[in-house]
Design an enzyme around this catalytic site. Structure first.
Site, PDB file in Angstrom:
ATOM      1  N   LYS A   1      10.297  -9.594  -8.332  1.00  0.00           N
ATOM      2  CA  LYS A   1       9.852  -9.779  -9.069  1.00  0.00           C
ATOM      3  C   LYS A   1       9.051  -8.695 -10.341  1.00  0.00           C
ATOM      4  O   LYS A   1       8.905  -8.833 -10.882  1.00  0.00           O
ATOM      5  CB  LYS A   1       9.003 -10.756  -8.700  1.00  0.00           C
TER       6      LYS A   1
ATOM      7  N   ARG B   1      -1.003 -16.211  -4.755  1.00  0.00           N
ATOM      8  CA  ARG B   1      -0.326 -16.177  -3.460  1.00  0.00           C
ATOM      9  C   ARG B   1      -0.577 -17.068  -3.310  1.00  0.00           C
ATOM     10  O   ARG B   1      -0.538 -17.689  -1.910  1.00  0.00           O
ATOM     11  CB  ARG B   1      -1.278 -15.007  -3.213  1.00  0.00           C
TER      12      ARG B   1
ATOM     13  N   ARG C   1      14.495  -0.087   0.085  1.00  0.00           N
ATOM     14  CA  ARG C   1      13.215  -0.122  -1.518  1.00  0.00           C
ATOM     15  C   ARG C   1      12.768   1.045  -1.468  1.00  0.00           C
ATOM     16  O   ARG C   1      12.891   1.573   0.193  1.00  0.00           O
ATOM     17  CB  ARG C   1      11.954  -0.999  -1.018  1.00  0.00           C
TER      18      ARG C   1
ATOM     19  N   ARG D   1       7.528   1.599   1.012  1.00  0.00           N
ATOM     20  CA  ARG D   1       6.312   1.667   1.192  1.00  0.00           C
ATOM     21  C   ARG D   1       6.258   1.408   2.807  1.00  0.00           C
ATOM     22  O   ARG D   1       7.015   0.754   3.929  1.00  0.00           O
ATOM     23  CB  ARG D   1       7.161  -0.273   0.658  1.00  0.00           C
TER      24      ARG D   1
ATOM     25  N   ARG E   1       4.900 -10.680   7.117  1.00  0.00           N
ATOM     26  CA  ARG E   1       4.798 -10.673   4.956  1.00  0.00           C
ATOM     27  C   ARG E   1       5.694 -12.582   4.796  1.00  0.00           C
ATOM     28  O   ARG E   1       5.005 -12.713   3.903  1.00  0.00           O
ATOM     29  CB  ARG E   1       5.500  -9.542   3.946  1.00  0.00           C
TER      30      ARG E   1
HETATM   31  P1  AP5 Z   1      11.020  -5.811  -6.396  1.00  0.00           P
HETATM   32  O1  AP5 Z   1      11.736  -5.805  -7.811  1.00  0.00           O
HETATM   33  O2  AP5 Z   1      10.311  -4.783  -5.833  1.00  0.00           O
HETATM   34  O3  AP5 Z   1      10.136  -7.250  -5.366  1.00  0.00           O
HETATM   35  P2  AP5 Z   1       9.356  -7.506  -5.408  1.00  0.00           P
HETATM   36  O4  AP5 Z   1      10.317  -9.480  -5.281  1.00  0.00           O
HETATM   37  O5  AP5 Z   1       8.486  -7.328  -6.420  1.00  0.00           O
HETATM   38  O6  AP5 Z   1       9.352  -7.156  -3.906  1.00  0.00           O
HETATM   39  P3  AP5 Z   1       7.380  -6.661  -3.450  1.00  0.00           P
HETATM   40  O7  AP5 Z   1       7.744  -6.860  -1.683  1.00  0.00           O
HETATM   41  O8  AP5 Z   1       7.012  -6.103  -4.486  1.00  0.00           O
HETATM   42  O9  AP5 Z   1       6.271  -8.313  -3.618  1.00  0.00           O
HETATM   43  P4  AP5 Z   1       5.546  -9.068  -2.485  1.00  0.00           P
HETATM   44  O10 AP5 Z   1       5.023 -10.165  -3.675  1.00  0.00           O
HETATM   45  O11 AP5 Z   1       5.760  -8.803  -1.184  1.00  0.00           O
HETATM   46  O12 AP5 Z   1       4.349  -7.287  -2.627  1.00  0.00           O
HETATM   47  P5  AP5 Z   1       2.554  -7.159  -3.266  1.00  0.00           P
HETATM   48  O13 AP5 Z   1       3.621  -5.856  -4.065  1.00  0.00           O
HETATM   49  O14 AP5 Z   1       2.917  -8.196  -4.522  1.00  0.00           O
HETATM   50  O15 AP5 Z   1      12.538  -5.597  -5.534  1.00  0.00           O
HETATM   51  C1  AP5 Z   1      13.039  -5.095  -4.146  1.00  0.00           C
HETATM   52  C2  AP5 Z   1      14.068  -4.415  -4.020  1.00  0.00           C
HETATM   53  O16 AP5 Z   1      15.038  -4.844  -4.240  1.00  0.00           O
HETATM   54  C3  AP5 Z   1      14.137  -3.149  -4.857  1.00  0.00           C
HETATM   55  O17 AP5 Z   1      14.794  -1.659  -3.942  1.00  0.00           O
HETATM   56  C4  AP5 Z   1      14.983  -3.050  -5.961  1.00  0.00           C
HETATM   57  O18 AP5 Z   1      15.130  -1.873  -6.571  1.00  0.00           O
HETATM   58  C5  AP5 Z   1      15.844  -3.597  -6.026  1.00  0.00           C
HETATM   59  N1  AP5 Z   1      16.076  -5.243  -6.605  1.00  0.00           N
HETATM   60  C6  AP5 Z   1      15.847  -5.594  -7.573  1.00  0.00           C
HETATM   61  N2  AP5 Z   1      16.696  -6.382  -8.791  1.00  0.00           N
HETATM   62  C7  AP5 Z   1      17.166  -6.199  -7.796  1.00  0.00           C
HETATM   63  C8  AP5 Z   1      18.771  -7.064  -8.264  1.00  0.00           C
HETATM   64  N3  AP5 Z   1      19.536  -8.059  -9.077  1.00  0.00           N
HETATM   65  N4  AP5 Z   1      19.625  -6.394  -7.132  1.00  0.00           N
HETATM   66  C9  AP5 Z   1      20.332  -5.732  -6.386  1.00  0.00           C
HETATM   67  N5  AP5 Z   1      18.541  -5.427  -5.668  1.00  0.00           N
HETATM   68  C10 AP5 Z   1      17.884  -5.585  -6.661  1.00  0.00           C
HETATM   69  O19 AP5 Z   1       2.332  -7.470  -2.516  1.00  0.00           O
HETATM   70  C11 AP5 Z   1       1.762  -6.485  -1.100  1.00  0.00           C
HETATM   71  C12 AP5 Z   1       0.386  -6.911  -1.254  1.00  0.00           C
HETATM   72  O20 AP5 Z   1      -0.201  -6.739  -1.438  1.00  0.00           O
HETATM   73  C13 AP5 Z   1       0.153  -7.996  -0.094  1.00  0.00           C
HETATM   74  O21 AP5 Z   1       1.223  -7.807   0.880  1.00  0.00           O
HETATM   75  C14 AP5 Z   1      -0.737  -8.235  -0.043  1.00  0.00           C
HETATM   76  O22 AP5 Z   1      -1.217  -7.158   1.428  1.00  0.00           O
HETATM   77  C15 AP5 Z   1      -1.749  -7.687  -1.036  1.00  0.00           C
HETATM   78  N6  AP5 Z   1      -1.373  -8.657  -2.517  1.00  0.00           N
HETATM   79  C16 AP5 Z   1      -0.490  -8.607  -3.194  1.00  0.00           C
HETATM   80  N7  AP5 Z   1      -1.398  -9.504  -4.469  1.00  0.00           N
HETATM   81  C17 AP5 Z   1      -2.267 -10.544  -3.453  1.00  0.00           C
HETATM   82  C18 AP5 Z   1      -2.602 -11.092  -4.326  1.00  0.00           C
HETATM   83  N8  AP5 Z   1      -2.449 -12.364  -4.812  1.00  0.00           N
HETATM   84  N9  AP5 Z   1      -3.363 -12.327  -2.630  1.00  0.00           N
HETATM   85  C19 AP5 Z   1      -3.754 -10.950  -1.544  1.00  0.00           C
HETATM   86  N10 AP5 Z   1      -3.173 -10.272  -1.496  1.00  0.00           N
HETATM   87  C20 AP5 Z   1      -2.494  -9.780  -2.280  1.00  0.00           C
END
Ligand code: AP5
Length: 214
Positions: free
Chosen positions: A13, A88, A127, A160, A171
């Site tokens: 994403k 979320r 990652r 991370r 998660r």
């Molecule tokens: P990447 O693009 O980083 O994936 P992502 O879907 O953004 O994954 P995240 O882990 O960041 O999502 P998340 O929702 O768990 O975490 P968030 O930061 O929101 O891609 C992943 C890897 O794959 C990278 O290395 C990339 O290079 C590779 N890749 C991408 N596309 C590819 C492809 N097509 N082919 C091959 N490789 C590829 O949240 C973190 C924490 O913050 C949560 O756990 C929570 O504690 C808190 N938080 C965030 N938002 C909220 C909320 N709304 N409410 C409460 N807590 C929240």
């Protein structure tokens, strides 16, 4: 356009949101990035957020909703935005509707990133991120030019904290329990589009552009 990106951790994403935001010239609003910035602060709020994230839990809704309400009211978000990582859960989705109502607007599209479990594991395991400019790499599919340092600023890349195996599993559980119901939420409103998020980042970006009609 006002777009919500949905999908499990590691679905890609963030990678796609930043490219799409550039293409559409609207802000990429990622609650995870905002919380990581807050968690890096050495103060009480920073420590609390850090603890929640390191356990793979969600930051409390009240705090998250206030943050998003503030961000969506900023001038640069008035002509559109891409929300990545928010909402979320159903409580956040209801609140988002209320925030947008107050702003006199609504969501146009919710896009579900469809990936396999095995891909999630591989994407999260490989990652690496730059702790300074936050650029995201993958050691197999999108490696830095020089071993484990950022192409932009030469800073050593890090994993991370929440990409460690135990936290990743939690998660994914939280995603299953709290975030999955959003597919029904947006589906019932006729706003949900499912998109195959497998393949190279270029291939996925092509599909994303087709979904948003560009
Ligand atoms: P990447 O693009 O980083 O994936 P992502 O879907 O953004 O994954 P995240 O882990 O960041 O999502 P998340 O929702 O768990 O975490 P968030 O930061 O929101 O891609 C992943 C890897 O794959 C990278 O290395 C990339 O290079 C590779 N890749 C991408 N596309 C590819 C492809 N097509 N082919 C091959 N490789 C590829 O949240 C973190 C924490 O913050 C949560 O756990 C929570 O504690 C808190 N938080 C965030 N938002 C909220 C909320 N709304 N409410 C409460 N807590 C929240």
């Amino acid at each position: 356009m006002r777009i919500v990106l949905l999908g499990p951790p590691g679905a890609g994403k963030g990678t796609q949101a930043s490219r799409l935001a550039e293409r559409l010239e609207i802000p990429h609003i990622a609650t995870g990035d905002m919380f990581r910035e807050a968690a890096a602060e050495e103060n009480e709020a920073g420590r609390r957020i850090r603890k929640v994230m390191e356990c793979g839990e969600l930051v409390p809704d009240a705090l998250t909703n206030d943050l998003v309400r503030w961000r969506l009211a900023r001038p640069d978000a008035q002509d559109g935005f891409i929300l990545d990582g928010y909402p979320r859960n159903v409580e956040q989705a209801d609140t988002l509707d209320g925030i947008l109502d107050d702003l006199g607007t609504k969501i146009d599209l919710a896009i579900k990133f469809m990936v396999r479990g095995s891909d999630i594991v591989a994407r999260l395991a490989g990652r690496r991120v730059c702790p300074v400019c936050r650029t995201v790499y993958h050691m197999d599919t999108h490696p830095p030019k020089d071993d484990e340092v950022c192409d932009n600023d030469g800073v050593p890349l890090i994993r991370r904290d929440d990409d460690l195996e135990e936290t990743t599993l939690r998660r994914l559980e939280v995603y299953g329990q709290q975030t999955r119901p959003l597919y029904e939420f947006y589906g019932e409103r006729g706003l949900l589009t499912e998109m195959d998020a497998l393949g190279t980042t270029e291939e996925v970006f092509g599909r994303l552009l087709a979904v948003v009609g560009r």
